[in-house]
Motif scaffolding. Sequence first.
Motif: not given
Ligand SMILES: O=c1[nH]c(=O)c2[nH]c(=O)[nH]c2[nH]1
Length: 295
Positions: A160, A171, A177, A227-229, A255, A289
């Motif tokens: 990420f 962050l 991760r 990303s999760v998205q 998450n 998410i």
């Molecule tokens: O995959 C993620 N999407 C996010 O939007 C996000 N925001 C965050 O703090 N960690 C993550 N991880």
Amino acid sequence: MVKLSAARYGKDNIRVYKVYRDKEAGTQEVVEMTVGVLLLGEIDTSYTEADNSVVVATDTMKNTVYVLAKQHPVSPPELFGSTVASHFVDTYKHIHSAQVKIIVHKWTRMTVDGKPHPHSFFRDGADTRNVEAVATEGKGVDVRSAIAGLLVLKSTGSAFHGFIRDEYATLPEVSDRILSTSVDCGWAWETFPNLKDVKDAVPKFDDAWNSARQITVETFAKDNSASVQNTMYKMCEQILSAVPMVKAVDYSLPNKHYFEIDMSWHKGLKNTGKDAEVYAPQSDPNGLIECTVSR
Ligand SMILES: O=c1[nH]c(=O)c2[nH]c(=O)[nH]c2[nH]1
């Protein structure tokens, strides 16, 4: 002056268990579910004028679910949910819509002495198969199927970085991760004009559930996640392509963060970055998410 803007009522948390006995084979199948029913229609006077003549008692709804479970198949849950929802709309002319939710709890057959046991089962994970069936007079039956509470984790293969870096951002950007979430994945079917169309589609429901589960798990494992998205979007695309009768797919993914623990205070112990081995799982706050992808 006030007015009743919306009203629905029903019975929630109706717990039902059904056994299917195959006397010839000497085996049994079991289904356990939690059912919720909500009715909508010409019920306003029960709220505004204490007029109970329009009320199907919630106790009656519970009884109805038991009777319909006795008289009809309870599997797949899409069919049983549609059966229950259609019953209320067809039976009471002032009820114009019925919303039925079903949570199917897992009972997986035990293997004993290397063989499937005929009548013993275990709870093989906390995830459930969920269905919402809404019957609406003059419209048909809308069904949403779902996988809920499927807890997954990958210990690498997730990154990420590249997110907005401003005066609020702390962050660190990471190329490796831990990714963990509890999957809630739903898919909405094209409206079924009536209950018969739901019956005709019966084989598709289990197939769709198997596809959605397999796509979710395989994509989670194989995707080098940015990303999760992005990972959840890839899952949606594949489910839409695998199940033509589905019009939209949605995911809701918390998450579940695992924080590195800096142990350098203890004799310079290295436990961050590439040396990280011991982490602190976090319960809150968590990211959340969500998305819906349609055709
Ligand atoms: O995959 C993620 N999407 C996010 O939007 C996000 N925001 C965050 O703090 N960690 C993550 N991880």
